[in-house]
Design an enzyme around this catalytic site. Sequence first.
Site, PDB file in Angstrom:
ATOM      1  N   TRP A 103      -9.260   1.096  38.466  1.00 43.63           N
ATOM      2  CA  TRP A 103     -10.315   0.538  37.626  1.00 43.63           C
ATOM      3  C   TRP A 103     -11.503   1.748  37.691  1.00 43.63           C
ATOM      4  O   TRP A 103     -12.148   1.894  36.527  1.00 43.63           O
ATOM      5  CB  TRP A 103     -10.844  -0.801  37.925  1.00 43.63           C
ATOM      6  CG  TRP A 103      -9.809  -1.870  37.587  1.00 43.63           C
ATOM      7  CD1 TRP A 103      -9.079  -2.316  38.635  1.00 43.63           C
ATOM      8  CD2 TRP A 103      -9.394  -2.207  36.322  1.00 43.63           C
ATOM      9  NE1 TRP A 103      -8.320  -3.335  37.759  1.00 43.63           N
ATOM     10  CE2 TRP A 103      -8.342  -3.089  36.692  1.00 43.63           C
ATOM     11  CE3 TRP A 103      -9.699  -1.751  34.987  1.00 43.63           C
ATOM     12  CZ2 TRP A 103      -7.738  -3.596  35.417  1.00 43.63           C
ATOM     13  CZ3 TRP A 103      -9.176  -2.376  33.993  1.00 43.63           C
ATOM     14  CH2 TRP A 103      -7.963  -3.477  34.216  1.00 43.63           C
ATOM     15  N   ASP A 173     -19.417  -2.034  38.515  1.00 50.26           N
ATOM     16  CA  ASP A 173     -18.321  -2.985  37.996  1.00 50.26           C
ATOM     17  C   ASP A 173     -18.114  -3.950  38.867  1.00 50.26           C
ATOM     18  O   ASP A 173     -17.281  -3.663  39.854  1.00 50.26           O
ATOM     19  CB  ASP A 173     -17.119  -1.993  37.305  1.00 50.26           C
ATOM     20  CG  ASP A 173     -15.975  -3.000  37.070  1.00 50.26           C
ATOM     21  OD1 ASP A 173     -16.169  -4.207  36.802  1.00 50.26           O
ATOM     22  OD2 ASP A 173     -14.785  -2.650  36.703  1.00 50.26           O
ATOM     23  N   LYS A 197     -11.928 -13.685  36.613  1.00 52.65           N
ATOM     24  CA  LYS A 197     -11.489 -13.730  37.696  1.00 52.65           C
ATOM     25  C   LYS A 197     -12.400 -14.635  38.821  1.00 52.65           C
ATOM     26  O   LYS A 197     -11.745 -15.505  39.455  1.00 52.65           O
ATOM     27  CB  LYS A 197     -11.576 -12.387  38.487  1.00 52.65           C
ATOM     28  CG  LYS A 197     -10.753 -11.283  37.662  1.00 52.65           C
ATOM     29  CD  LYS A 197     -10.805  -9.888  38.358  1.00 52.65           C
ATOM     30  CE  LYS A 197     -10.192  -8.858  37.265  1.00 52.65           C
ATOM     31  NZ  LYS A 197      -8.718  -8.859  37.189  1.00 52.65           N
TER      32      LYS A 197
END
Length: 362
Positions: A103, A173, A197
């Site tokens: 990511w 993030d 999530k």
Amino acid sequence: MTKRAFNFNAGPAALPLEVLQKAQEEFVDFEGAGMSIMEMSHRSSIFEKVNNESQALLTELFQIPNNYKVLFLQGGASTQFAMIPMNLLTPGKVGAYVMTGSWADKALKEAKLIGETAIAGSSEADKFNRIPSLSDIQIPDNAAYLHFTSNETIEGTQYKEFPNAGDVTLISDMSSDILSRPVDISKFGLIYAGAQKNLGPSGVTIVIAREDLVSESPKTIPTMLRYDTHVKNNSLYNTPPSFAIYLVGQMLQWVRSKGGVAAVEQYNRDKTNLIYDLIDGSGGFYRGFADPSSRSTMNITFRIHSEELEKLFVKESEAQGFVGLKGHRSVGGLRASTYNAVPLESCKALAEFMADFQKRNG
């Protein structure tokens, strides 16, 4: 209701049964309006209340200072990869990124399309099985910001301490571990996270930003990609993902009912310790991928010495009601995602299954 699955999906992920049942009760007729929240105008007073209350709940639980804005946006964290440099990477400045895995790499690739970038630290030499030492992070003098991914979902690594960026804006993030532990928001210029999530369903992205960073965006950016567009319109410039925002609010109420973020953090540790202890005590049958110093409390990544046994593990686990234990296609192996809403009982069941599988195949 039929038996609930042991849901270890990496995202969209488990939601609390209580939250789903509350949404079910209110789905057809929300607060006596004679219609679902999915049917009503986002300009209505009812939805504006939902929007404002969800922001206020997040501010309360995460202890967000008064000089920050909470935004509910669309496009997932992947759109934020581009919006951040578009809004904050000014000419003559460098976007500094810490490389910790899949990511972080995606975020860096988007920034490269927009401006100058630099890698401030990396664990690539160790196949991203750890978080770089904070002392190894070198921030360029002309950095516009330092960006890092707090938890790498695919590799299963997580920062235990956050970088100190000094006077440089710190951006994170936090898609896969937001609200899983207390965070000093004042250290950050901007935090963003896809909700699917830890905070709710897919479709809405949370941005927590210091006002001075997002109050005036460059005039050359398309309207929908300007942070100030959404700040000035309280996230209601266009039709928002209204049902997703409603469910985020329900999820935040659930976190509060559990005692808040600190209580949820301890609950998460109790859950993941059950599985990590089994891996460590398996005599090498199971091997954790992440270095113990960087292990995630959200995504437990591990291997078995034989790929055939890994395939058998997935097959047998699915037959017993476990979902989502196959590792990401880019790295293989096995993964159990133990986000906030995954019950302790599911982790106990997984530990018991793993012990039995080793007994039969070790």
